[in-house]
Design a protein around this motif. Sequence first.
Motif, PDB file in Angstrom:
ATOM      1  N   ASN A 177       4.049  -1.277 -11.212  1.00  0.00           N
ATOM      2  CA  ASN A 177       3.071  -0.344 -10.985  1.00  0.00           C
ATOM      3  C   ASN A 177       2.096  -0.408 -11.925  1.00  0.00           C
ATOM      4  N   VAL A 218       1.128   1.664  -3.826  1.00  0.00           N
ATOM      5  CA  VAL A 218      -0.189   1.454  -4.657  1.00  0.00           C
ATOM      6  C   VAL A 218      -1.294   2.135  -3.484  1.00  0.00           C
ATOM      7  N   SER A 219      -1.654   3.620  -3.652  1.00  0.00           N
ATOM      8  CA  SER A 219      -2.535   3.769  -2.602  1.00  0.00           C
ATOM      9  C   SER A 219      -3.936   3.406  -2.278  1.00  0.00           C
ATOM     10  N   ASN A 220      -4.313   2.619  -3.111  1.00  0.00           N
ATOM     11  CA  ASN A 220      -5.814   2.132  -3.156  1.00  0.00           C
ATOM     12  C   ASN A 220      -5.826   0.563  -3.086  1.00  0.00           C
ATOM     13  N   ARG A 221      -6.416   0.056  -2.201  1.00  0.00           N
ATOM     14  CA  ARG A 221      -6.467  -1.368  -1.897  1.00  0.00           C
ATOM     15  C   ARG A 221      -7.121  -1.956  -2.900  1.00  0.00           C
ATOM     16  N   PHE A 222      -8.006  -1.731  -3.585  1.00  0.00           N
ATOM     17  CA  PHE A 222      -8.816  -2.234  -4.776  1.00  0.00           C
ATOM     18  C   PHE A 222      -7.841  -2.235  -5.675  1.00  0.00           C
ATOM     19  N   GLU A 223      -7.169  -1.065  -6.091  1.00  0.00           N
ATOM     20  CA  GLU A 223      -6.204  -1.322  -7.262  1.00  0.00           C
ATOM     21  C   GLU A 223      -4.929  -2.062  -7.062  1.00  0.00           C
ATOM     22  N   VAL A 241       0.875  -1.329   0.076  1.00  0.00           N
ATOM     23  CA  VAL A 241       0.081  -0.033   0.105  1.00  0.00           C
ATOM     24  C   VAL A 241       0.968   1.246  -0.009  1.00  0.00           C
TER      25      VAL A 241
END
Length: 121
Positions: A59, A13-18, A10
Amino acid sequence: MARVTVDDCVQHVSNRFELVILAAKRARQLAKGAEPEVSVDRDKNTVVALREIAESKLNMDDLRRMEETVVEEEVVDEVIRFEIADLAVSDDLADGDAANDLQGEEDDLGLGLDEAEDLGF
Protein backbone atom coordinates in the motif's frame (compact mmCIF):
# COMPACT_ATOMS: atom_id res chain seq x y z
CA MET A 1 -3.62 -15.12 -9.74
CA ALA A 2 -3.72 -15.67 -13.46
CA ARG A 3 -4.88 -12.22 -14.39
CA VAL A 4 -4.98 -8.99 -12.43
CA THR A 5 -7.46 -6.23 -13.19
CA VAL A 6 -7.84 -2.65 -12.06
CA ASP A 7 -10.99 -3.70 -10.21
CA ASP A 8 -8.93 -6.17 -8.17
CA CYS A 9 -6.61 -3.35 -7.16
CA VAL A 10 -9.19 -0.61 -6.59
CA GLN A 11 -10.60 -2.71 -3.77
CA HIS A 12 -7.34 -2.01 -1.90
CA VAL A 13 -6.48 1.46 -3.23
CA SER A 14 -9.58 3.57 -3.46
CA ASN A 15 -8.26 6.23 -5.82
CA ARG A 16 -7.37 5.13 -9.36
CA PHE A 17 -4.77 7.88 -9.68
CA GLU A 18 -3.10 6.73 -6.50
CA LEU A 19 -3.20 3.21 -7.86
CA VAL A 20 -1.32 4.26 -10.99
CA ILE A 21 1.32 6.09 -8.96
CA LEU A 22 1.70 3.21 -6.52
CA ALA A 23 2.00 0.59 -9.26
CA ALA A 24 4.44 2.68 -11.31
CA LYS A 25 6.72 3.41 -8.37
CA ARG A 26 6.67 -0.20 -7.27
CA ALA A 27 7.41 -1.41 -10.80
CA ARG A 28 10.45 0.91 -10.87
CA GLN A 29 11.62 -0.48 -7.55
CA LEU A 30 11.27 -4.01 -8.87
CA ALA A 31 13.21 -3.04 -11.99
CA LYS A 32 16.01 -1.75 -9.76
CA GLY A 33 16.18 -5.07 -7.93
CA ALA A 34 13.69 -4.83 -5.06
CA GLU A 35 12.39 -8.14 -3.75
CA PRO A 36 8.86 -8.92 -4.97
CA GLU A 37 6.21 -9.76 -2.39
CA VAL A 38 4.49 -12.27 -4.70
CA SER A 39 5.74 -14.97 -7.03
CA VAL A 40 7.09 -13.46 -10.22
CA ASP A 41 6.71 -16.36 -12.64
CA ARG A 42 7.33 -14.74 -16.02
CA ASP A 43 5.35 -11.57 -15.34
CA LYS A 44 6.66 -8.11 -16.07
CA ASN A 45 7.33 -5.69 -13.23
CA THR A 46 4.09 -3.77 -13.77
CA VAL A 47 2.03 -6.94 -13.49
CA VAL A 48 3.94 -8.01 -10.38
CA ALA A 49 3.32 -4.59 -8.82
CA LEU A 50 -0.40 -4.81 -9.57
CA ARG A 51 -0.54 -8.35 -8.18
CA GLU A 52 1.12 -7.14 -4.99
CA ILE A 53 -1.53 -4.45 -4.66
CA ALA A 54 -4.40 -6.82 -5.48
CA GLU A 55 -3.17 -9.31 -2.88
CA SER A 56 -2.83 -6.55 -0.23
CA LYS A 57 0.93 -7.02 -0.06
CA LEU A 58 1.60 -3.35 -0.79
CA ASN A 59 0.00 0.00 0.00
CA MET A 60 1.08 3.65 -0.12
CA ASP A 61 2.44 3.58 3.44
CA ASP A 62 4.63 0.59 2.61
CA LEU A 63 5.89 2.33 -0.50
CA ARG A 64 6.73 5.50 1.44
CA ARG A 65 8.72 3.48 3.98
CA MET A 66 10.60 1.73 1.19
CA GLU A 67 11.39 5.05 -0.49
CA GLU A 68 12.63 6.56 2.79
CA THR A 69 14.96 3.62 3.26
CA VAL A 70 16.32 4.01 -0.26
CA VAL A 71 16.86 7.75 0.22
CA GLU A 72 18.68 7.14 3.51
CA GLU A 73 20.94 4.58 1.84
CA GLU A 74 21.69 7.00 -1.02
CA VAL A 75 22.60 9.75 1.46
CA VAL A 76 24.94 7.42 3.33
CA ASP A 77 26.56 6.35 0.05
CA GLU A 78 27.06 9.99 -0.96
CA VAL A 79 28.63 10.86 2.40
CA ILE A 80 30.99 7.90 2.08
CA ARG A 81 32.01 8.95 -1.45
CA PHE A 82 32.62 12.50 -0.21
CA GLU A 83 34.73 11.26 2.70
CA ILE A 84 36.80 9.04 0.41
CA ALA A 85 37.40 11.91 -2.00
CA ASP A 86 38.35 14.18 0.90
CA LEU A 87 40.80 11.58 2.21
CA ALA A 88 42.35 11.19 -1.24
CA VAL A 89 42.91 14.95 -1.50
CA SER A 90 44.35 15.03 2.01
CA ASP A 91 46.71 12.17 1.17
CA ASP A 92 47.88 13.95 -1.99
CA LEU A 93 48.60 17.11 -0.06
CA ALA A 94 50.34 15.22 2.73
CA ASP A 95 52.53 13.35 0.26
CA GLY A 96 53.54 16.57 -1.41
CA ASP A 97 52.20 15.42 -4.77
CA ALA A 98 50.40 18.71 -5.27
CA ALA A 99 53.58 20.67 -4.61
CA ASN A 100 55.52 18.39 -6.95
CA ASP A 101 52.87 18.82 -9.64
CA LEU A 102 53.08 22.57 -9.24
CA GLN A 103 56.86 22.46 -9.46
CA GLY A 104 56.59 20.37 -12.63
CA GLU A 105 54.27 22.94 -14.21
CA GLU A 106 56.72 25.68 -13.26
CA ASP A 107 59.59 23.84 -14.94
CA ASP A 108 57.59 23.04 -18.08
CA LEU A 109 56.52 26.62 -18.62
CA GLY A 110 59.72 28.27 -17.49
CA LEU A 111 57.76 30.26 -14.92
CA GLY A 112 58.50 31.03 -11.32
CA LEU A 113 56.37 29.44 -8.59
CA ASP A 114 54.40 32.63 -7.97
CA GLU A 115 53.68 33.11 -11.67
CA ALA A 116 52.51 29.49 -12.03
CA GLU A 117 50.13 29.91 -9.08
CA ASP A 118 48.76 33.12 -10.58
CA LEU A 119 47.95 31.24 -13.78
CA GLY A 120 46.14 28.51 -11.84
CA PHE A 121 48.76 25.77 -11.98
